[in-house]
Design an enzyme around this catalytic site. Structure first.
Site, PDB file in Angstrom:
ATOM      1  CD  GLU A 109       8.701  46.522 -72.939  1.00  0.00           C
ATOM      2  OE1 GLU A 109       7.669  45.809 -73.049  1.00  0.00           O
ATOM      3  OE2 GLU A 109       9.108  47.270 -73.844  1.00  0.00           O
ATOM      4  CE  LYS A 123       0.136  62.892 -81.405  1.00  0.00           C
ATOM      5  NZ  LYS A 123       0.730  61.913 -82.341  1.00  0.00           N
ATOM      6  CD1 TRP A 159      -4.391  63.918 -79.011  1.00  0.00           C
ATOM      7  CD2 TRP A 159      -4.207  62.524 -77.264  1.00  0.00           C
ATOM      8  NE1 TRP A 159      -3.165  64.129 -78.453  1.00  0.00           N
ATOM      9  CE2 TRP A 159      -3.014  63.298 -77.368  1.00  0.00           C
ATOM     10  CE3 TRP A 159      -4.303  61.582 -76.251  1.00  0.00           C
ATOM     11  CZ2 TRP A 159      -1.940  63.138 -76.494  1.00  0.00           C
ATOM     12  CZ3 TRP A 159      -3.239  61.433 -75.382  1.00  0.00           C
ATOM     13  CH2 TRP A 159      -2.059  62.204 -75.507  1.00  0.00           C
ATOM     14  CB  THR A 166       9.367  44.351 -77.356  1.00  0.00           C
ATOM     15  OG1 THR A 166      10.286  44.927 -78.296  1.00  0.00           O
ATOM     16  CG2 THR A 166       9.799  44.732 -75.940  1.00  0.00           C
TER      17      THR A 166
HETATM   18  N1  ATP Z   1      -5.435  43.887 -73.752  1.00  0.00           N
HETATM   19  C1  ATP Z   1      -4.756  44.762 -74.483  1.00  0.00           C
HETATM   20  N2  ATP Z   1      -5.395  45.780 -75.096  1.00  0.00           N
HETATM   21  C2  ATP Z   1      -4.729  46.674 -75.842  1.00  0.00           C
HETATM   22  N3  ATP Z   1      -3.401  46.634 -76.049  1.00  0.00           N
HETATM   23  C3  ATP Z   1      -2.719  45.645 -75.464  1.00  0.00           C
HETATM   24  C4  ATP Z   1      -3.333  44.677 -74.655  1.00  0.00           C
HETATM   25  N4  ATP Z   1      -2.388  43.842 -74.201  1.00  0.00           N
HETATM   26  C5  ATP Z   1      -1.228  44.262 -74.704  1.00  0.00           C
HETATM   27  N5  ATP Z   1      -1.404  45.345 -75.490  1.00  0.00           N
HETATM   28  C6  ATP Z   1      -0.389  46.096 -76.239  1.00  0.00           C
HETATM   29  O1  ATP Z   1       0.761  45.279 -76.408  1.00  0.00           O
HETATM   30  C7  ATP Z   1       1.919  45.950 -75.921  1.00  0.00           C
HETATM   31  C8  ATP Z   1       2.911  44.966 -75.417  1.00  0.00           C
HETATM   32  O2  ATP Z   1       3.260  44.086 -76.456  1.00  0.00           O
HETATM   33  P1  ATP Z   1       4.681  43.450 -76.667  1.00  0.00           P
HETATM   34  O3  ATP Z   1       5.503  43.516 -75.446  1.00  0.00           O
HETATM   35  O4  ATP Z   1       4.421  42.102 -77.264  1.00  0.00           O
HETATM   36  O5  ATP Z   1       5.447  44.282 -77.762  1.00  0.00           O
HETATM   37  P2  ATP Z   1       4.989  45.549 -78.559  1.00  0.00           P
HETATM   38  O6  ATP Z   1       4.786  46.686 -77.624  1.00  0.00           O
HETATM   39  O7  ATP Z   1       3.858  45.177 -79.449  1.00  0.00           O
HETATM   40  O8  ATP Z   1       6.302  45.811 -79.431  1.00  0.00           O
HETATM   41  P3  ATP Z   1       7.427  46.951 -79.274  1.00  0.00           P
HETATM   42  O9  ATP Z   1       7.538  47.290 -77.818  1.00  0.00           O
HETATM   43  O10 ATP Z   1       8.656  46.316 -79.801  1.00  0.00           O
HETATM   44  O11 ATP Z   1       6.935  48.068 -80.088  1.00  0.00           O
HETATM   45  C9  ATP Z   1       1.382  46.887 -74.854  1.00  0.00           C
HETATM   46  O12 ATP Z   1       2.275  47.948 -74.601  1.00  0.00           O
HETATM   47  C10 ATP Z   1       0.044  47.310 -75.456  1.00  0.00           C
HETATM   48  O13 ATP Z   1       0.227  48.375 -76.366  1.00  0.00           O
HETATM   49 MG    MG Z   2       6.150  47.738 -76.461  1.00  0.00          MG
END
Ligand code: ATP
Ligand code: MG
Ligand code: ATP
Ligand code: MG
Lengths: 528, 528
Positions: B319, B428, B433, B175
């Site tokens: 994931e 918050k 929110w 991630t």
């Molecule tokens: N179109 C989108 N709009 C808003 N958020 C998005 C979108 N696509 C993906 N995301 C965000 O990106 C996340 C997934 O990103 P990625 O798997 O690259 O790692 P990360 O969640 O940024 O990092 P970590 O899990 O290590 O904190 C999603 O859970 C969401 O929060």
């Molecule tokens: Mg994530």
């Protein structure tokens, strides 16, 4: 990654959630047009599963449908596999003897039939060895048989669908019986879902949520080529024509329901085009017609093309779920120029799809060149190809997993495959092969010819020689000389049929030319 | 049906056979443009597998790539899983500490790097616990590191690829580390192939053999959203931009190579649009741009739309392989009228795809209504969703298989999902929110704003209050009052940020706003 099994019911659950209000419209036997949506379809599938469970149908149990392309049959496509049982889709056009054979062979305890099959069932009822319950797919009883509507009504319209191994059986489909007795093939949840995913891709049927799909391939024929599943995964609107596949009936549905996509065997499209020609009608919103089961006459493709409808020929068999190849265009083909590209699309069965490997081999099993000229036995392999026939101990495939299709084909450098014949239909004249399909296709191009059929019959000198059966268009006066002149200008001299016979062409229960019958009928015609 | 395992190498084998001459064009570090086709790619993948096997990489062994979007990296996407090993795609933009952590955690024995990563590797080499071999992805050696080209050259270009369980691991992706340490997720052959099939459907990326696809999402970021696989299954032409994702470089490739489809995180498209605005350039043959990783600013969608390019927002995570939802149109949406339909497409992350179930739940885990208003914790489930993190004993999912995404979302009656925040980024304020994403999106719509970032910082009275970081377009003079006026007309009063700060917005290694850094930096700004 999660070990979630692929499940057919998940396709309908998805459609009912992501495309809840997308319609399913259905003709029915002796009932008005039915119209509902995926969400309602899922609710009724739950009720149908409840009904069958109450009748003692359990996981792995077989249920036979003897039904046309209707919404109730469509529901059973999800309800029966959804509850873990197996749907045997019997072919209502089979002769009694084959019908009894397949239903007994399937071992079904419940038989669901359309109203107009009641007489047939009454006739064969005594010979059905395992059937305990009859249900008529109707809104009312029929000759003492309880109706589907009455029987599902008391059951809840929500169900916690069970989860099970994705290799569990879902459908039992029998081959057409063109070359012998029909043979049973079990489709699994896994094979059906993978087939549906691949079938929706642009190189295959290319469905979008905006498509309006009218399956004119029968639901009982290899699950209508998987259309219910590939369609629902993509949220298409469905239009189901019941058993009314004549030109006028189809024309009406195409125009009133905005059909964009349809498919079926060539004979149906002959009737449809005929009807349009006679009435001066148009094809409405129709964009694509997928044709398979027998070779598509080149003239049929041209006729649709003139009307702005793209014909995509497919090839497949019950044993391949049935999607094998589809004649979709590619950039490499487009580079040949429009003329050439279209000619190939029109005259080939299609090209490779992801998931199904194809190969042609010689008599020793050695791979042959993909040069578009060399023909050999067509072998296939993949996750939606059978491994053995139902109730057979023997593997249907060789050690490497290749299944011999019984078809003879060429493959060209673009991956396009062309069927030249069935192994059993090949005409061996003086040690050389004549392609009955090529000859039929050429004869079908002769003005006035509606259907042409070629078969090899014994010949004292040449071992076998081709004879040609011709069915002319209504009201057309066609002479033997006209047909022979047309052929002489187009095929090698030694391919010319020894006889031209004007007669109606016998068809099998799935609308294919019945060459067994032709060969039997004319066995001695060249004897002297 | 045949028990044939789904295998990633079969995707390339298919493309090399059905779309043999379709091109893959690649930029490279310090090399001219590379151009070959699928057939050649398969041959080189066989050579690469031969090289790795000779180095002792065995089934299940891990190999790390530290590489950009190039053809060699693309080859490794097939070669490594094809031989049964696992490709860990490290992110070259990670800080040293995270890089060392992920490569050690992966346990890789071989590290393949692009030329311009040599200095980084030299710096961290001593801390890499398992790495025995370095290979530079180049046509020549680099600081003593042997080159890929020299090393693959002696190996045969045909391989009898092994067959194994489809649940075998294929990729190890970490991630982004937006909310903490990067976490490892293992993709299997099965999950990758299913994801690729579903990803090619029209409701998803809708690929056809005529598409020219330029992945600007990094190959190291969740396998570039599976594009190499979904693309190859459909025979697309690939255009790989290496690490040159600036506006001018992309613009050049789009026009010279005829790109029809591209995708990437919003920051890349800001640069591209900026470049076109500055140069007066056009988008060539570009039809669709898929954007995800962070919310797509509405103005970006509008800007593309004006240029005749459709923006499809997606949502996904490492994931989820990562395809979760895609904002593709449907007839139900179209029925709302064009205005409304487009607005939804522009402001939603997307709608359900077959294969991935989505649900929103309250704090007690109870499902919430799909009314487009109620927001809750977003849960997902499906065959390409993780079950546990790499090297973790614990399941990442609940008893029903649901994975809590850490995102907060609404779902509307059309199945369209909208992310309002991450659980960790929600502000918050006085028990209510505030959606940081909505506020960012609104601020980004203010003329002159290039990037807007909102974070919650501690507040003595309200617990937390939003602050807004603004990066203006080059050469634009923007005042706090202008920004506040723009917001005041569009958001509730209590949503108004307590501070507007003109500063450059910190980004993570995958180009997302780094809110951890913002919160840390401005922790005390509202303290007094
Ligand atoms: N179109 C989108 N709009 C808003 N958020 C998005 C979108 N696509 C993906 N995301 C965000 O990106 C996340 C997934 O990103 P990625 O798997 O690259 O790692 P990360 O969640 O940024 O990092 P970590 O899990 O290590 O904190 C999603 O859970 C969401 O929060
Ligand atoms: Mg994530
Ligand atoms: N586009 C096509 N062109 C030519 N032949 C086709 C085409 N599509 C299908 N076929 C023929 O149909 C066959 C598959 O049909 P099906 O599974 O319905 O049963 P059948 O082969 O006719 O019957 P049986 O196997 O019982 O003899 C193929 O093997 C092929 O011979
Ligand atoms: Mg057959």
């Amino acid at each position: 990654m999660q070990a979630r099994p692929l499940a057919i019911i998940d396709i309908l659950r998805f459609a009912a959630s992501a495309h809840a209000t997308r319609e399913i419209v259905s003709r029915n036997v002796d009932e008005p047009l039915w119209r509902y949506d995926y969400a309602a379809c899922l609710r009724r599938a739950a009720q149908a599963a409840g009904m069958l469970a109450a009748m003692g149908v359990a996981s792995g149990g077989r249920v036979t449908s003897l039904a046309w392309n209707t919404h109730r049959h469509f529901e059973l496509f999800f309800a029966v596999p959804g509850m873990g049982a197996v749907l045997h889709t019997a072919n209502p056009r089979l002769p009694d003897e084959h019908l009894v054979y397949t239903i007994n062979h399937a071992g079904s305890r419940v038989l669901l039939l359309d109203r107009n099959m009641a007489a047939t069932v009454a006739r064969i009822r005594d010979r059905l060895e395992h059937v305990e319950r009859l249900i008529v797919l109707s809104d009312r009883t029929c000759e003492g048989i309880e109706s589907y509507e009455d029987l599902i009504a008391p059951h809840p319209d929500a169900l916690d669908w069970p989860s099970f191994d994705e290799n569990a059986a879902a459908f039992l489909c029998y081959t057409s019986g063109t070359t012998g007795d029909p043979k049973g093939v079990l489709y699994s949840h896994r094979s059906t879902v993978l087939h549906a995913l691949a079938g929706g891709l642009s190189g295959s049927m290319g469905f979008s949520a905006f498509d309006v799909v009218m399956p004119c391939q029968s639901l009982y024929h290899a699950t209508a080529w998987g259309l219910p599943f590939a369609g629902a995964i993509n949220g298409v609107k469905f239009v189901l024509p019941a058993d009314r596949m004549d030109g006028a009936s189809l024309d009406e549905l195409v125009r009133t329901e905005g059909v964009t996509f349809s498919g079926g065997v060539p004979t149906i499209w002959t009737m449809y085009l005929d009807h349009l020609d006679r009435t001066g009608g148009d094809t409405g919103a129709l964009e694509r017609v997928f044709i398979a089961g027998s070779a598509v006459p080149r003239d049929m493709a041209v006729a649709f093309d003139r009307r702005g409808v793209a014909v995509r020929q497919m090839w497949g068999m019950t044993e391949t779920s049935p999607l094998g190849v589809v004649s979709a265009p590619t950039p490499a083909l487009a580079d040949l120029g429009e003329e050439d590209a279209r000619e190939r699309i029109w005259t080939r069965q299609g090209r490779m799809l992801f998931g199904i490997e194809i190969e042609i081999v010689d008599a020793q099993g050695r791979p042959l060149p993909h040069d578009g000229e060399t023909s050999g036995a067509l072998m296939v392999r993949g996750p939606w190809v059978l491994d053995h026939y139902y109730r057979s101990e023997e593997s249907a495939c060789d050690a490497q997993g290749w299944f011999d299709t019984g078809d003879i084909a060429t493959i060209d450098r673009f991956g396009f495959m062309r069927i030249t014949d069935r192994t059993k239909d090949v005409i061996k004249s003086g040690g050389e092969w004549i392609s009955s399909i090529d000859l039929e296709n050429t004869a079908a191009g002769c003005p006035g010819v509606k259907v042409a059929a070629v078969a090899g019959v014994p010949h004292p000198k040449w071992e076998e020689r081709p004879i040609l059966l011709v069915e002319a268009h209504e009201g057309v006066a066609l002479s033997e000389a006209q047909v022979l002149d047309h052929l002489a200008a187009r095929v090698a001299k030694w391919w010319m049929p020894d006889r031209v016979i004007f007669a109606s062409v016998p068809l099998t229960a799935t609308g294919k030319i019945d060459k067994k019958v032709i060969r039997d009928t004319y066995r001695d015609i060249l004897a002297s």
